[in-house]
Design a protein around this motif. Sequence first.
Motif, short mmCIF file in Angstrom:
data_model
loop_
_atom_site.label_atom_id
_atom_site.label_comp_id
_atom_site.label_asym_id
_atom_site.label_seq_id
_atom_site.Cartn_x
_atom_site.Cartn_y
_atom_site.Cartn_z
N ARG A 108 42.90 40.97 31.94
CA ARG A 108 43.04 39.72 32.70
C ARG A 108 44.50 39.33 32.88
O ARG A 108 44.93 38.22 32.52
CB ARG A 108 42.26 38.58 32.04
N PRO A 111 43.74 35.69 35.48
CA PRO A 111 42.52 35.24 34.81
C PRO A 111 41.24 35.51 35.58
O PRO A 111 40.17 35.66 34.98
CB PRO A 111 42.75 33.74 34.62
N GLY A 113 40.62 38.22 37.37
CA GLY A 113 40.54 39.64 37.73
C GLY A 113 41.69 39.99 38.66
O GLY A 113 42.73 39.32 38.66
N THR A 183 34.05 41.25 36.44
CA THR A 183 34.33 39.82 36.51
C THR A 183 33.06 39.01 36.73
O THR A 183 32.91 37.91 36.17
CB THR A 183 35.35 39.51 37.62
#
Length: 224
Positions: A108, A111, A113, A183
């Motif tokens: 990550r 955050p 993806g 994700t």
Amino acid sequence: MQESSVTADGRRLRGDASRRSVLAVAVDLASVEGLDQVSIGRIASVSLTSKSSVATLFGTKERLQLAAVAAARERFLDHVVDPARVQPRGIRRLVALLDRSVAYSQDRVFPGGCFFSAAAADFHSKPGKVRDAIAAQLADWVGYLAVSARYAHEQGELPALDDPDQLAFELQGLFEWMNLLATIRDTDEPYVRARRAYRDRLLAAGADPAIADLVLEPGAALRP
């Protein structure tokens, strides 16, 4: 040095620091909510900065979005491309690039993806400078994969490879599906499967199994 020059340099340094701080917020937010949601007002709210300050730094929403794409590119290079360059051109660098691209999504670095996967989905039908900047970054990355594969073929490391551009296309397709599934499902299984798929595709192109297998173990491809 005159006092006015010192003052100007100090302001410039503070401005550069503020710009970097705001852009860090912008790229992280874009990976989660979409680049189209990155506006002067939204970023001011999230970064706890005044709208006038963000407007002074970037001017318009489009310029803010373009700056976010450029900042995301630098973060991608720092985490994927630059580490892989410890390996020589050819199969070892290609394997290192694949290893780092999986880690980039799994760790990550953004955050939400992959920033560029999210941004491309957001802007694919919105012509303009922002879409062009996203497309250029994706083209550069896939092109770099193809160049690395071509070097490997020319050096006899991928003897069965007949089309480096096709290989790069397939490798990036695997990445996009891996990133999406990981994700949306919040599971590491797609990362494991992507590494296996990368290994199998390299083997089909004639790679040495000992080298192709390095992509299965995170970080192994970066070792001397």
